[in-house]
Design an enzyme around this catalytic site. Structure first.
Site, PDB file in Angstrom:
ATOM      1  N   ASP A  52       9.470   2.802  -0.626  1.00 46.28           N
ATOM      2  CA  ASP A  52       8.653   3.457   0.448  1.00 46.28           C
ATOM      3  C   ASP A  52       8.641   3.062   1.821  1.00 46.28           C
ATOM      4  OD1 ASP A  52       6.459   4.576   1.506  1.00 46.28           O
ATOM      5  OD2 ASP A  52       4.929   3.493   0.144  1.00 46.28           O
ATOM      6  N   TYR A  67       1.016  -1.224  -0.062  1.00 48.33           N
ATOM      7  CA  TYR A  67       0.087   0.137   0.061  1.00 48.33           C
ATOM      8  C   TYR A  67       0.832   1.178  -0.146  1.00 48.33           C
ATOM      9  CZ  TYR A  67      -3.341   3.335   1.529  1.00 48.33           C
ATOM     10  OH  TYR A  67      -4.180   4.583   1.625  1.00 48.33           O
ATOM     11  N   LYS A  81       4.546   9.463   8.451  1.00 47.36           N
ATOM     12  CA  LYS A  81       4.307   8.845   9.998  1.00 47.36           C
ATOM     13  C   LYS A  81       5.303   9.401  10.946  1.00 47.36           C
ATOM     14  CE  LYS A  81       2.019   4.827   8.167  1.00 47.36           C
ATOM     15  NZ  LYS A  81       0.555   4.563   8.390  1.00 47.36           N
TER      16      LYS A  81
HETATM   17  N1  PLP Z   1       3.020   4.274   2.233  1.00 40.99           N
HETATM   18  C1  PLP Z   1       2.978   3.373   3.262  1.00 40.99           C
HETATM   19  C2  PLP Z   1       4.019   2.241   3.109  1.00 40.99           C
HETATM   20  C3  PLP Z   1       2.237   3.338   4.096  1.00 40.99           C
HETATM   21  O1  PLP Z   1       1.928   2.531   4.799  1.00 40.99           O
HETATM   22  C4  PLP Z   1       1.094   4.334   3.947  1.00 40.99           C
HETATM   23  C5  PLP Z   1      -0.229   4.669   5.083  1.00 40.99           C
HETATM   24  O2  PLP Z   1      -0.209   3.794   5.956  1.00 40.99           O
HETATM   25  C6  PLP Z   1       1.193   5.514   3.020  1.00 40.99           C
HETATM   26  C7  PLP Z   1       2.008   5.363   2.059  1.00 40.99           C
HETATM   27  C8  PLP Z   1       0.263   6.553   2.977  1.00 40.99           C
HETATM   28  O3  PLP Z   1       0.539   7.498   4.034  1.00 40.99           O
HETATM   29  P1  PLP Z   1      -0.668   8.374   4.343  1.00 40.99           P
HETATM   30  O4  PLP Z   1      -1.734   7.703   5.085  1.00 40.99           O
HETATM   31  O5  PLP Z   1       0.018   9.777   5.195  1.00 40.99           O
HETATM   32  O6  PLP Z   1      -1.330   9.192   3.221  1.00 40.99           O
END
Ligand code: PLP
Length: 447
Positions: free
Chosen positions: A242, A147, A274
């Site tokens: 990511d 994700y 985060k």
């Molecule tokens: N990338 C990863 C690996 C994530 O776990 C998340 C959110 O959980 C995101 C991107 C998206 O971040 P946001 O919820 O701050 O948009």
């Protein structure tokens, strides 16, 4: 017991919330759909603990889905934020805290240059645009079960099989937006080789979670990330790691500190979120200077944000990173290891088949699994129906777990022996509840 009683403040707030917001929540997993019952409305947090609107206390194992590395309301983070708020909350100009945070990030990670944004979704969306702008190519590769936020082109997931062109799974995502998204099984080198053999000269980038945490925790196989980096380089594509979830959490840099730094490879771009916001909306993407300098105002790839680099959010993030010293990571890793052992023992005692997987201090339980889970198909095969009663038994015992079996459990550096004792008290009963759980599909067949 499922959820809170019908006269509770949470119940009343949820009824009001549903009147004015879809599903009563501002992000879907919070709605408890996967576990049933009423979401708990929290009023305050301190250290490892949350207190709900009725005054019930819980040990928190969600940590706001990852950001609360030091626990809630850390006094020094609050002091830094309070001080910053007193000087104003947003200027729409450059300000010192964003420079300090950028320097901290550049100092800890393989990033030479970094651009701040406000959410992880924005970070990955912008990194993809930048990669396409830099390479002049359109196709992107992602892995099923990873994700990267709710970016249209990244919501595509694969079924089984090798190279699959993604189809939109969410209404509202036009087919042409995902037509250039190739979705592959995680941890599958042969699938990556096949995709690059067929489309290599059209692939702008490959994006992966540095360690998957959004299908439960599925770590990359040894050498997998290095292989991805090397494959991308060979084909002139960019490798985007990511680290929104893992960044500054599993080591002082992120997962790269576990497999990239020791092995000597670097992603071309990384995304963060985060932890780097310390509980405020702050995220970032960064990487190779030559790639980052394709961004406006230096280069032609446009990207912008009214609140990007916000002085309060960057102050909170900077304070969090500076306080996260080696001792804090050692406490966090130790609490996580103790917790994994406790959960494993309770489930084994109750006879619940399971596998616990971790990436550094992030971990999750795969219910009913008998062998390690390496990809999305394996994650989906788990017995999620065992999690529902487990979750509610833990909630009744004063432990707040993620309301979905597909999420990582997050500990903080504030999870001390008192917090772990509370969890230990709840585990045997919850494990028994998971052992007694009945597969709803079997029940229907029997009826
Ligand atoms: N990338 C990863 C690996 C994530 O776990 C998340 C959110 O959980 C995101 C991107 C998206 O971040 P946001 O919820 O701050 O948009």
């Amino acid at each position: 017991m499922e959820g809170v009683n019908s006269n509770s403040a949470s119940e009343q707030l949820f009824a009001r919330a549903r009147n004015v917001s879809p599903g009563g929540v501002n992000s879907p997993v919070r709605a408890f759909r996967a576990v049933g019952g009423t979401p708990i409305f929290m009023r305050s947090g301190a250290g490892a603990w949350l207190t709900d609107t009725d005054g019930n206390r819980y040990v928190d194992l969600v940590g706001s889905w990852g950001p609360m590395l030091l626990g809630h309301a850390h006094p020094e983070v609050l002091a830094a934020v309070t001080d910053a708020v007193g000087r104003g909350t947003s200027f729409g100009t450059p300000s010192e805290p964003e420079v300090l945070l950028a320097e901290e990030i550049v100092g800890r990670t393989p990033v030479e240059s970094v651009r701040m944004v406000s959410s992880g979704t924005e970070a990955t969306m912008s990194a993809i645009r930048l990669a396409r702008g830099f390479t002049g190519r359109d196709k992107i590769v992602k892995f099923a079960g990873c994700y990267h936020g709710h970016v249209d082109a990244l919501l595509a997931e694969a079924g089984s099989g090798v190279v699959t062109l993604g189809l939109p799974e969410t209404p509202g995502v036009p087919a042409h937006v995902t037509a250039d998204t190739i979705v592959l099984p995680f941890n599958d080198r042969a699938a990556v080789d096949a995709a690059f053999a067929e489309h290599g000269d059209q692939i702008a980038c490959l994006i992966t979670e540095a360690a998957a945490g959004n299908m439960g925790v599925v770590p990359p196989r040894s050498g997998f990330n290095a292989f991805l980096a090397e494959t991308c380089t060979r084909h002139g594509a960019l490798f985007i790691s990511d680290e929104v979830m893992t960044g500054f959490r599993v080591t002082r840099s992120g997962h790269w500190g576990l497999d990239g730094e020791p092995e000597g490879w670097r992603p071309d771009l990384l995304t963060f979120g985060k932890v780097m916001g310390g509980g405020f909306p702050a995220a970032a993407f960064g990487g190779r200077r030559d790639v980052m300098e394709m961004l406006a105002p230096v280069g032609p790839v446009y990207q912008a944000g009214t609140l990007s680099g916000n002085p309060i959010a960057t102050t909170a993030g900077l304070a969090t990173l500076q306080l996260a010293d080696a001792a804090a990571y050692a406490r966090l890793d130790d609490a996580s290891a103790q917790l994994q052992a406790m959960v494993g023992e309770a489930l084994a005692d109750a006879g619940v088949p399971h596998v616990i997987q971790n990436a550094g201090n992030m971990f999750s339980v795969f219910w009913g699994a008998e062998t390690p889970v390496t990809n999305f198909a394996g994650a989906q095969a788990q017995q999620t129906w065992r999690y529902r009663p487990f979750f509610h038994a833990m909630l009744a015992a004063g432990v707040y777990l993620p309301p979905s079996a597909f999420e990582s459990w997050f500990v903080s550096a504030a999870h001390d022996s008192e917090a772990l004792s509370r969890i230990a008290e709840g585990l045997p009963g919850a494990a028994q509840a998971a052992a007694r759980a009945v597969n709803p599909e079997r029940r229907t067949e029997a009826e």
